[in-house]
Design a protein around this motif. Structure first.
Motif, PDB file in Angstrom:
ATOM      1  N   HIS A  32       3.013  21.802  -4.584  1.00  0.00           N
ATOM      2  CA  HIS A  32       2.660  22.017  -3.175  1.00  0.00           C
ATOM      3  C   HIS A  32       1.343  21.313  -2.909  1.00  0.00           C
ATOM      4  CE1 HIS A  32       0.858  24.625   0.151  1.00  0.00           C
ATOM      5  NE2 HIS A  32       1.871  23.987   0.713  1.00  0.00           N
ATOM      6  N   TRP A  33       1.331  20.415  -1.939  1.00  0.00           N
ATOM      7  CA  TRP A  33       0.172  19.597  -1.608  1.00  0.00           C
ATOM      8  C   TRP A  33      -0.324  19.930  -0.199  1.00  0.00           C
ATOM      9  CZ3 TRP A  33      -1.829  15.810  -4.921  1.00  0.00           C
ATOM     10  CH2 TRP A  33      -1.053  15.510  -6.039  1.00  0.00           C
ATOM     11  N   GLN A  34      -1.621  19.938  -0.042  1.00  0.00           N
ATOM     12  CA  GLN A  34      -2.258  20.016   1.271  1.00  0.00           C
ATOM     13  C   GLN A  34      -3.189  18.814   1.361  1.00  0.00           C
ATOM     14  OE1 GLN A  34      -3.347  24.251   2.498  1.00  0.00           O
ATOM     15  NE2 GLN A  34      -3.097  24.503   0.267  1.00  0.00           N
ATOM     16  N   THR A  35      -2.936  17.956   2.341  1.00  0.00           N
ATOM     17  CA  THR A  35      -3.529  16.620   2.348  1.00  0.00           C
ATOM     18  C   THR A  35      -4.003  16.234   3.741  1.00  0.00           C
ATOM     19  OG1 THR A  35      -1.895  16.041   0.647  1.00  0.00           O
ATOM     20  CG2 THR A  35      -3.101  14.221   1.647  1.00  0.00           C
ATOM     21  N   ALA A  36      -5.005  15.376   3.773  1.00  0.00           N
ATOM     22  CA  ALA A  36      -5.493  14.792   5.029  1.00  0.00           C
ATOM     23  C   ALA A  36      -5.454  13.277   4.893  1.00  0.00           C
ATOM     24  CB  ALA A  36      -6.909  15.267   5.338  1.00  0.00           C
ATOM     25  N   GLY A  37      -4.983  12.606   5.944  1.00  0.00           N
ATOM     26  CA  GLY A  37      -4.949  11.149   5.942  1.00  0.00           C
ATOM     27  C   GLY A  37      -5.560  10.608   7.213  1.00  0.00           C
ATOM     28  N   SER A  38      -6.293   9.534   7.098  1.00  0.00           N
ATOM     29  CA  SER A  38      -6.896   8.915   8.274  1.00  0.00           C
ATOM     30  C   SER A  38      -5.961   7.853   8.840  1.00  0.00           C
ATOM     31  CB  SER A  38      -8.244   8.287   7.899  1.00  0.00           C
ATOM     32  OG  SER A  38      -8.062   7.286   6.909  1.00  0.00           O
ATOM     33  N   SER A  39      -6.286   7.361  10.024  1.00  0.00           N
ATOM     34  CA  SER A  39      -5.497   6.291  10.613  1.00  0.00           C
ATOM     35  C   SER A  39      -5.521   5.071   9.697  1.00  0.00           C
ATOM     36  CB  SER A  39      -6.055   5.922  11.990  1.00  0.00           C
ATOM     37  OG  SER A  39      -5.311   4.862  12.552  1.00  0.00           O
ATOM     38  N   GLY A  40      -4.352   4.509   9.404  1.00  0.00           N
ATOM     39  CA  GLY A  40      -4.269   3.368   8.496  1.00  0.00           C
ATOM     40  C   GLY A  40      -4.075   3.756   7.045  1.00  0.00           C
ATOM     41  N   ALA A  41      -4.034   5.043   6.736  1.00  0.00           N
ATOM     42  CA  ALA A  41      -3.804   5.482   5.357  1.00  0.00           C
ATOM     43  C   ALA A  41      -2.423   5.021   4.894  1.00  0.00           C
ATOM     44  CB  ALA A  41      -3.919   6.997   5.263  1.00  0.00           C
ATOM     45  N   THR A  42      -2.309   4.762   3.605  1.00  0.00           N
ATOM     46  CA  THR A  42      -1.033   4.302   3.049  1.00  0.00           C
ATOM     47  C   THR A  42      -0.740   5.020   1.742  1.00  0.00           C
ATOM     48  OG1 THR A  42      -2.064   2.482   1.815  1.00  0.00           O
ATOM     49  CG2 THR A  42      -1.264   1.996   4.052  1.00  0.00           C
ATOM     50  N   GLY A  43       0.529   5.041   1.403  1.00  0.00           N
ATOM     51  CA  GLY A  43       0.959   5.592   0.126  1.00  0.00           C
ATOM     52  C   GLY A  43       2.091   4.764  -0.452  1.00  0.00           C
ATOM     53  N   HIS A  44       2.111   4.657  -1.766  1.00  0.00           N
ATOM     54  CA  HIS A  44       3.175   3.933  -2.473  1.00  0.00           C
ATOM     55  C   HIS A  44       3.608   4.822  -3.635  1.00  0.00           C
ATOM     56  CE1 HIS A  44       5.450   0.603  -4.254  1.00  0.00           C
ATOM     57  NE2 HIS A  44       4.930   0.984  -5.417  1.00  0.00           N
ATOM     58  N   TYR A  45       4.902   5.204  -3.645  1.00  0.00           N
ATOM     59  CA  TYR A  45       5.371   6.181  -4.614  1.00  0.00           C
ATOM     60  C   TYR A  45       6.679   5.713  -5.256  1.00  0.00           C
ATOM     61  CZ  TYR A  45       2.439   8.815  -1.338  1.00  0.00           C
ATOM     62  OH  TYR A  45       1.415   9.214  -0.511  1.00  0.00           O
ATOM     63  N   VAL A  46       6.837   5.995  -6.551  1.00  0.00           N
ATOM     64  CA  VAL A  46       8.086   5.730  -7.250  1.00  0.00           C
ATOM     65  C   VAL A  46       8.182   6.685  -8.430  1.00  0.00           C
ATOM     66  CG1 VAL A  46       7.101   3.944  -8.753  1.00  0.00           C
ATOM     67  CG2 VAL A  46       9.561   3.954  -8.282  1.00  0.00           C
ATOM     68  N   SER A  47       9.399   7.147  -8.709  1.00  0.00           N
ATOM     69  CA  SER A  47       9.611   8.095  -9.790  1.00  0.00           C
ATOM     70  C   SER A  47      10.859   7.732 -10.571  1.00  0.00           C
ATOM     71  CB  SER A  47       9.746   9.518  -9.239  1.00  0.00           C
ATOM     72  OG  SER A  47      10.061  10.425 -10.278  1.00  0.00           O
ATOM     73  N   ALA A  48      10.849   8.028 -11.863  1.00  0.00           N
ATOM     74  CA  ALA A  48      12.034   7.810 -12.692  1.00  0.00           C
ATOM     75  C   ALA A  48      13.082   8.883 -12.448  1.00  0.00           C
ATOM     76  CB  ALA A  48      11.643   7.795 -14.166  1.00  0.00           C
TER      77      ALA A  48
END
Length: 289
Positions: A32-48
């Motif tokens: 369980h995540w609680q997160t804040a992101g600003s304008s222009g925030a990015t994420g790159h995710y990959v899982s096996a």
């Protein structure tokens, strides 16, 4: 533990606003995540491993890119094993989400209780977005409660996780028991015509089922009810029949006949022919000409 965590995530301008809460079960990892992101925030995710994410906030301001075209990030997403997910924030956002990381082999077994194994694998290979989580959000929140304060047996949390998985995946509705249901004469003619059009080459179960607009599991059963044979057995007998016709009615070599009918080679045709007819194609040709 069956599940082995193998997940990579790279983010910019995203930060947790509380420590991540997690719980390891036999076949899944819950976070369980609680997160804040600003304008222009990015994420790159990959899982096996495949994963399911449930968001407790409106995520429509976030753009998501996987193997499909860019889209708004939905409230619930299923990401197949090995598929990358890239996100981009158009405005500041504070949000919380539940991630369920899943052991793939276990998920196949779980789904195979209701569908064929092949269908289960196909389901797990397809990404899913759900914008409406009205029915499943209470279960997701209950699961977060079990992550924070595990007061019940692991079976309870595991059951919630499987309910969420089956609620988000595109499994379809259960099919009725085929019982003694049979294909109509018109449907059998369509299947036979499709087979003949292919020149005797083997059709996949999917191709045969699509010819009459049925699912693979239903078609397989009603076809057997109709013919007394599996689709594979029926095709093999018909291909041997076509081989007999070509042996008598043409000057094609046994190797050429094997190639025309889609056998892997002359030896494959010879073994199959002997099993069904009792002699090799060459000896049968000599005796019947």
């Amino acid at each position: 533990m069956s599940y082995r965590h193998d997940f990579t995530g790279h983010t910019t301008n995203l930060r947790p606003i509380a420590p991540v809460e997690w719980r390891q079960l036999e076949h899944v990892l819950l976070a369980h995540w609680q997160t804040a992101g600003s304008s222009g925030a990015t994420g790159h995710y990959v899982s096996a491993n495949p994963r399911l994410s449930i968001f407790f906030n409106d995520m429509s301001s976030v753009s998501a890119i996987s193997e499909a075209a860019p889209r708004k990030l939905a409230r619930a997403i299923f990401v197949p094993a090995g598929m990358t997910l890239d996100t981009s924030f158009s405005k500041p956002l504070t949000f919380a989400h539940l991630d369920i990381h899943i052991d793939h082999a276990w998920a196949v077994r779980f789904l195979s209780a209701g569908v064929t194994r092949q269908r289960a694998v196909e389901i797990l290979d397809r990404p899913v977005d759900r914008s409406d989580i009205t029915e499943i959000e209470p279960m997701a929140r209950a699961l977060v409660g079990e992550i924070r304060d595990p007061r019940r047996h692991d079976l309870f949390a595991s059951s919630l996780a499987t309910c969420l998985l089956s609620g988000v995946l595109d499994i379809g509705t259960a099919e009725p028991d085929p019982g003694n249901a049979r294909l109509t004469a018109a449907q059998m003619r369509k299947v036979a015509r499709r087979f003949e059009t292919g020149g005797g080459r083997r059709l996949s179960l999917s191709e045969m089922a699509q010819t009459v607009g049925l699912s693979e599991s239903w078609f397989s059963q009603v076809f057997r009810n109709t013919t007394g044979k599996t689709p594979h057995q029926w095709q093999l007998e018909n291909r041997v029949g076509q081989a007999r016709d070509l042996l008598v009615g043409s000057d094609l070599s046994v190797a050429d006949i094997a190639d025309r009918l889609g056998f892997s080679d002359q030896s494959h045709l010879t073994r199959t022919f002997r099993r069904h007819v009792g002699e090799t194609p060459a000896s049968w040709r000599r005796r019947n000409r």
